[in-house]
Write a protein that holds these residues in place. Structure first.
Motif, PDB file in Angstrom:
ATOM      1  N   LYS A   1       0.938  59.769 -50.499  1.00 34.63           N
ATOM      2  CA  LYS A   1       0.280  61.009 -50.100  1.00 34.63           C
ATOM      3  C   LYS A   1      -1.197  60.676 -49.952  1.00 34.63           C
ATOM      4  O   LYS A   1      -1.738  59.852 -50.675  1.00 34.63           O
ATOM      5  CB  LYS A   1       0.486  62.036 -51.226  1.00 34.63           C
TER       6      LYS A   1
ATOM      7  N   TRP B   1      -0.058  65.183 -57.438  1.00 32.18           N
ATOM      8  CA  TRP B   1       0.701  66.442 -57.428  1.00 32.18           C
ATOM      9  C   TRP B   1       1.504  66.562 -56.129  1.00 32.18           C
ATOM     10  O   TRP B   1       0.975  66.438 -55.039  1.00 32.18           O
ATOM     11  CB  TRP B   1      -0.275  67.613 -57.569  1.00 32.18           C
ATOM     12  N   LYS B   2       2.792  66.794 -56.282  1.00 28.56           N
ATOM     13  CA  LYS B   2       3.710  66.914 -55.149  1.00 28.56           C
ATOM     14  C   LYS B   2       3.745  65.677 -54.265  1.00 28.56           C
ATOM     15  O   LYS B   2       4.029  65.767 -53.068  1.00 28.56           O
ATOM     16  CB  LYS B   2       3.352  68.152 -54.308  1.00 28.56           C
TER      17      LYS B   2
ATOM     18  N   ALA C   1       3.403  66.133 -62.969  1.00 25.40           N
ATOM     19  CA  ALA C   1       3.532  65.461 -61.672  1.00 25.40           C
ATOM     20  C   ALA C   1       4.174  64.094 -61.843  1.00 25.40           C
ATOM     21  O   ALA C   1       5.048  63.688 -61.070  1.00 25.40           O
ATOM     22  CB  ALA C   1       2.157  65.329 -61.015  1.00 25.40           C
TER      23      ALA C   1
ATOM     24  N   HIS D   1       7.435  64.744 -59.936  1.00 26.44           N
ATOM     25  CA  HIS D   1       7.167  64.394 -58.543  1.00 26.44           C
ATOM     26  C   HIS D   1       7.376  62.908 -58.298  1.00 26.44           C
ATOM     27  O   HIS D   1       6.594  62.256 -57.639  1.00 26.44           O
ATOM     28  CB  HIS D   1       5.747  64.833 -58.146  1.00 26.44           C
TER      29      HIS D   1
ATOM     30  N   VAL E   1      12.087  63.333 -54.262  1.00 23.94           N
ATOM     31  CA  VAL E   1      11.135  64.273 -53.664  1.00 23.94           C
ATOM     32  C   VAL E   1      10.470  63.640 -52.449  1.00 23.94           C
ATOM     33  O   VAL E   1      10.299  62.438 -52.357  1.00 23.94           O
ATOM     34  CB  VAL E   1      10.034  64.713 -54.662  1.00 23.94           C
TER      35      VAL E   1
ATOM     36  N   ALA F   1       4.335  65.883 -50.306  1.00 25.92           N
ATOM     37  CA  ALA F   1       3.728  66.974 -49.544  1.00 25.92           C
ATOM     38  C   ALA F   1       2.597  66.409 -48.689  1.00 25.92           C
ATOM     39  O   ALA F   1       2.269  65.237 -48.794  1.00 25.92           O
ATOM     40  CB  ALA F   1       3.198  68.045 -50.483  1.00 25.92           C
TER      41      ALA F   1
END
Lengths: 533, 191, 384
Positions: free
Chosen positions: A284, A347-348, C69, C73, C79, C82
């Motif tokens: 990410k 995060w995510k 997280a 995650h 997952v 994002a």
């Protein structure tokens, strides 16, 4: 953050003469290749890390029990002094310079550093500096024994003659760092590939760019400070002697005017490394790239107005104490922004825990511990109790060992396959991680306790109430020291190319120009600049 | 940005190197400039209690008419003489209580018990540091070096007054002198 | 059953003892700051704990989010990452919230710091002078001054004897101050920078050569309070403790009176010694004691010194040469070196004894014997 459309360089004729490295020792002595010099810096730093570490082992062995067992107090002071000097100027700073040499040209699409011959010189004077420093331990009267901070008049009127050697070696280290910093700035300023705009630069490049300016601003001040110590000691000036109208407290002001930015010189590139690794393994993009750049710059600027927080007990007017307390507390804002950004990056994300990521996560948590104790130390009235105790020792080892050193180890595990072309022994790397992580906390965490309980730093012997913790600390110290031999074994194996060959893009989530060139990185890369969107 | 022409690149590099080298030289000089800057800073803020080491020229009658009779400040005089010398340095009135604005004399003696002539310089320090800003000396042996013949005892007078602007919360302050040897021909760097 | 009772009784006793010890402050914490015995030290302790708890809370929140997280995650849970990578709102929030927390910390910190600054008149002023490696105390308005040296026997440091409870935190003559009175300390130094620290008072102030610094305390409870030098000051930095005895005001006044009288008595004793000769044996015996306390730290117990740092005395030009020069260096020290002037630290008899000792110990047997009156004569007629 940067995407490369074409990185195909063999299709066009070379503008530069393309040749492989020379053979034998000459390759290393005369090299102007950024990768060779980077390797030299990194190996030198590692050897210094082990040397300074050996001194730490002497310190911890003496402190294993109350009483004097192994070394004399005078030698103990030399050990604490030279341990500090070697770790700061010999291990952490050259290691970051080594990474800068290896990675910055590859990250910005430059063929080499801007000033290759100066690059060679700036490395090769370093071994002399440290040879002189280490040799001073063997002259009559011993080496520097006044702490790495060399407060006058302990380092002037009351020091041994080897102070001249100390001053000389610090001068050489300073010149080396300044040359390295100039090289970094010129490279980043002038050598970026077309399309590599400022706000597209990888964060490691950004943090080093800012660090290099800090180096140029403060290393000359350190040179001035040691020069004044030299003339005070040998040539009858009295900068720091009240008898001639000088003031020993002024030394501390000048030293910490250098010293505090120096702290950030050792941590800003670490921020860059962590900001590179965390996005890779979270798959990410880095959260808040722009705010990271601004945070780094504001930490660098603030570092010039907080120096006196090292000197709260010297007796300052109360409004000066308040000013330095507030400024120091303020630094936790941009530092906090960085930590929050890393967490938000994770995060995510789709996180996986390869070894560089393991060290990075440990960095974030343990560096933040160091940040918390730093915030506590900033509070002037309480600092009167913490000052010059093991609480301070715990604080700066958390930020420098589990901060700077852990980031350097993470960087090594991250880019080592790119350098050698083979994947290192992951089993050994994980063993290295877990052994280091556990032992480093056994080593440094109890230092908070003994410090709060009242144990001063830089003492060779202590009262019995501190005995239990010190024993645990020493055991942690020995374990941490031994753990680094796992790292050494791994590095030797990797440099002998023992391991699975790796692709150009070693990590699936990695971004940046360095992953566009094959692994191992060819001796010359980007002789024709890559095109960047 | 990377330039294609290597000559132009070289020139551009040299320009930045020259500028950075200038910064390095300036910062080295700045390190030394911190020495006088520090003195100025100390004089302005009272940092480190370096009470101003010269006679107050701008003394006006006005300063003295404003005697603050409502309060008295306890002033202590402490004398140190650097170890290793045969001097006896003492304050004859170690404690005085003065009204701010009031002119006061205190006496110090320096006795040289050796038979050789001594050249000495007294270095003042005031605590709390800020109070030093309000201590005005009009006459003091500390303004210059003193020559004390062997086996001689010399009495010195220090004339001073406290500025009536002295903050009300300071009701006790100390002036310390440390006596150092100087070789008669050089003058100490005096703030 | 009886056994059980005994065990329980022992346990209760142990518990009671530890509670007592904790409440009387006899056994200091081995892992946290002391609450100390002054209002200021209590404030400092409270501030320390407040900041610590705030850090703990911030840590729990930040690391909690991070751990969540880290666990949930993970790629291995399948997952997909994002795509967000900035948010002005969030970024502004986490710049402003820490700022507000900092203001919350700065308020009590500022008020404590201002409480520490207090230039109101004190009841007693003590001049504290550090030197390598001992403290000297002078009661400014009273004619009392003395040195305070480490009293831990060297055999304990060298692990030959069992270490005592106050190992390295004990002195031959502690500083004595009254409780419930404002005591002001003026710090300075004779040589390098030292730092005078008593954790129980929350007082730590550097002693800078040529300058004075001040601090003050008002102790609430009588007792013995121990601290150490807190600024690296050379070889024996770890061996210059600070010990302060706080006495109730009446007891303190009595102590001070006794000290003043003792000083007069010592002067009389000195005068008596000047009139007579001390025997060689008593000089040597006294000399060995003085040497051990004042000289051995540098010149070493065997007189060999530390080459290049502290000169050896065995067979040296000083100990075998002119007696006058030997006396001179002990009395006046040597400029620009760690060799101090001992004229004020030692009595005439002690100086005579130590000079005699240094000329006859370690197999030198010069036979020289120096008397207190020789020292007196030297000090008062030197150079003639």
């Amino acid at each position: 953050m940067t995407t490369v459309t074409t990185a195909n360089e063999s299709a066009t004729p070379q503008e530069h003469e393309h040749h492989g490295p020379e053979k034998g020792i000459k390759r290393w002595l005369y090299t102007t290749n950024h990768k060779d010099i980077g390797s030299l810096y990194l190996w030198f730093a590692f050897i210094m890390f082990l040397t300074g570490g050996a001194m730490a082992m002497v310190i911890r062995a003496e402190l294993f029990q109350p009483g004097l067992q192994i070394v004399e107090p005078h030698f103990f002071n030399q050990m604490t002094t030279v341990h500090g000097l070697i770790m700061v100027f010999g291990a952490v700073m050259p290691a970051f310079t080594g990474l800068a040499n290896w990675m910055i040209p590859m990250m910005i699409g430059a063929p080499d550093m801007a000033l290759p011959r100066m690059n060679n010189l700036s490395f090769w004077i370093l071994p002399f500096a440290f040879a002189i420093l280490l040799a001073s331990l063997f002259v009559e009267g011993g080496g520097p024994a006044f702490g790495w901070t060399f407060y006058a008049p302990l380092s002037t009127t009351y020091s041994g003659d080897s102070t001249a050697l100390f001053v000389f070696s610090v001068h050489i280290m300073g010149i080396s760092s300044i040359m390295g910093a100039i090289n970094v700035i010129v490279t980043i300023w002038n050598m970026r590939a077309p399309g590599m705009t400022w706000m597209k630069m990888p964060l490691f490049v950004w943090t080093w760019f800012i660090t290099a300016f800090l180096l140029i601003a403060v290393m000359p001040v350190l040179a001035g400070a040691v020069t004044m110590v030299l003339t005070d000691k040998f040539f009858g000036t009295s900068f720091f002697d009240a008898a001639g109208g000088g003031d020993p407290v002024m030394f501390q002001h000048i030293f910490w005017f250098f010293g505090h930015p120096e702290v950030y010189i050792m941590i800003l590139p670490a921020f860059g490394i962590i900001s590179t690794i965390v996005p890779t393994f979270s798959r990410k993009k880095l959260f808040g790239y722009a705010s990271m750049v601004y945070a780094t710059a504001s930490i660098a600027l603030l570092s010039f107005v907080v120096w006196a927080h090292h000197m709260f007990t010297t007796g300052m007017p109360v409004y000066a104490e308040l000013f330095f307390m507030y400024c120091t507390m303020l630094i936790s804002v941009p530092t906090g922004v960085k930590v929050f950004n890393w967490v938000a990056t994770m995060w995510k994300g789709a996180i996986s825990y390869e070894v560089p990521m393991m060290f990075s996560v440990a960095f974030i948590i343990l560096f933040t511990f160091g940040g918390f104790s730093g915030l506590m130390l900033a509070i002037t009235p309480v600092d009167f109790q913490y000052h010059d105790t093991y609480f301070v020792v715990a604080h700066f080892h958390y930020v420098l060992v589990t901060g700077a050193i852990f980031s350097l180890i993470a960087a090594t595990y991250y880019w080592l396959p790119k350098w050698t072309g083979v994947m290192y022994d992951i089993g050994l790397a994980k063993a290295h991680f877990w052994c280091s992580l556990i032992s480093v906390n056994v080593l440094f965490f109890p230092m908070h306790f003994v410090g709060l309980a009242g144990m001063p730093r830089r003492i060779p012997d202590y009262s019995v109430q501190f005995a239990d913790w010190n024993q645990i600390i020493s055991l942690g110290g020995f374990a941490f020291g031994l753990s680094q031999f796992i790292f050494l074994a791994l590095l030797i194996k990797a440099c002998r190319k023992q391991g699975e060959p790796v692709d150009a893009k070693v990590w699936d989530g990695a971004e940046g120009l360095e992953w566009e060139v094959e692994s191992p990185a060819p001796y010359h890369t980007f002789t024709k600049p890559p095109k960047i969107d | 940005m990377l330039k294609r022409d290597s000559n132009a690149q070289q020139k551009a590099n040299n320009k930045i190197v020259a500028r950075l080298a200038l910064v390095v030289v300036c910062m080295f000089a700045f390190g030394f400039a911190l020495v006088p800057l520090y003195d100025v800073f100390c004089d302005l803020t009272g940092l480190n209690g370096r009470s101003i080491q010269r006679a107050d020229a701008g003394l006006t009658a006005d300063d003295l008419t404003q005697v603050d009779n409502n309060r008295k400040v306890k002033l202590e005089f402490v004398s140190f003489s650097k170890a290793g010398h045969q001097w006896r340095f003492s304050a004859l009135e170690p404690v005085v209580r003065v009204h701010p604005g009031e002119m006061q004399n205190v006496r110090f003696t320096i006795e040289n018990t050796s038979s050789e002539t001594a050249f000495v310089q007294a270095i003042p320090s005031v605590s709390p540091g800020q109070a030093g800003l309000y201590l005005h000396k009009t006459e003091c042996f500390c303004f210059e070096q003193q020559k004390i013949e062997g086996k001689q005892k010399v009495e010195f007078v220090m004339r001073f007054y406290l500025d009536s602007a002295l903050p009300k919360d300071i009701s006790q302050m100390t002036l310390a002198y440390t006596l150092y040897a100087v070789d008669g021909n050089t003058t100490a760097r005096v703030n | 059953m009886v056994k059980h009772y005994k065990f329980l009784a022992a346990l209760a006793l142990l518990l009671a003892n530890s509670v007592k010890a904790a409440s009387s402050g006899e056994s200091p914490s081995t892992y946290n700051l002391t609450k100390g015995v002054t209002d200021i030290s209590q404030q400092v302790y409270d501030l320390h704990m407040t900041i610590f708890y705030i850090c703990v809370v911030i840590g729990i929140v930040v690391f909690g989010v991070m751990l969540y997280a880290m666990v949930f995650h993970r790629k291995s849970r399948g997952v997909k990452a994002a795509n967000f990578h900035e948010s002005l709102k969030v970024e502004v929030a986490w710049t402003i919230i820490p700022f507000i927390i900092l203001i919350g910390m700065a308020i009590p910190a500022t008020s404590t710091l201002l409480d520490m600054e207090d230039a109101s008149e004190a009841d007693l002023t003590i001049v504290v002078t550090g030197s390598q490696w001992k403290w000297h105390y002078r009661y400014l308005e009273h004619d009392v001054e003395f040195y305070s040296l480490l009293s831990t026997p060297v055999e304990q440091i060298q692990n030959k004897w069992i270490k005592g409870d106050d190992y390295l935190l004990e002195v031959d003559k502690p500083l004595v101050i009254p409780t419930d009175r404002k005591v002001r300390f003026l710090m300075t130094s004779d040589d390098v920078i030292h730092s005078w620290w008593v954790p129980d008072f929350a007082v730590k102030k550097d002693a800078n050569p040529g300058f004075i610094n001040e601090a003050w305390t008002k102790v609430n409870e009588p007792g013995i309070y121990r601290g150490q030098c807190a600024e690296l000051c050379g070889k024996d930095h770890g061996f210059m403790p600070v010990v302060v005895t706080a006495l109730e005001p009446a007891k303190f006044d009595a102590w001070l009176q006794k000290e003043i009288e003792a000083k007069k008595a010592a002067a009389a004793e000195e005068a008596r010694l000047l009139a007579m000769n001390m025997s060689f044996d008593s000089l040597m015996k006294e000399g060995e004691k003085v040497y051990g306390a004042y000289c051995a730290a540098c010149h070493q117990a065997n007189g060999a010194g530390l080459p290049g740092v502290f000169p050896g005395l065995v067979g040296s030009a000083i100990t075998t040469g002119d007696v006058k020069e030997h006396i001179d260096i002990v009395v006046n020290g040597k400029k620009g070196t760690a060799m101090q002037a001992f004229a004020k630290q030692l009595t005439l008899a002690q100086i005579a004894a130590v000079v005699t000792y240094e000329r006859n110990a370690w197999g030198m047997n010069s036979g020289d014997s120096v008397q207190p009156k020789d020292i007196y004569q030297f000090i008062n007629n030197s150079g003639e």
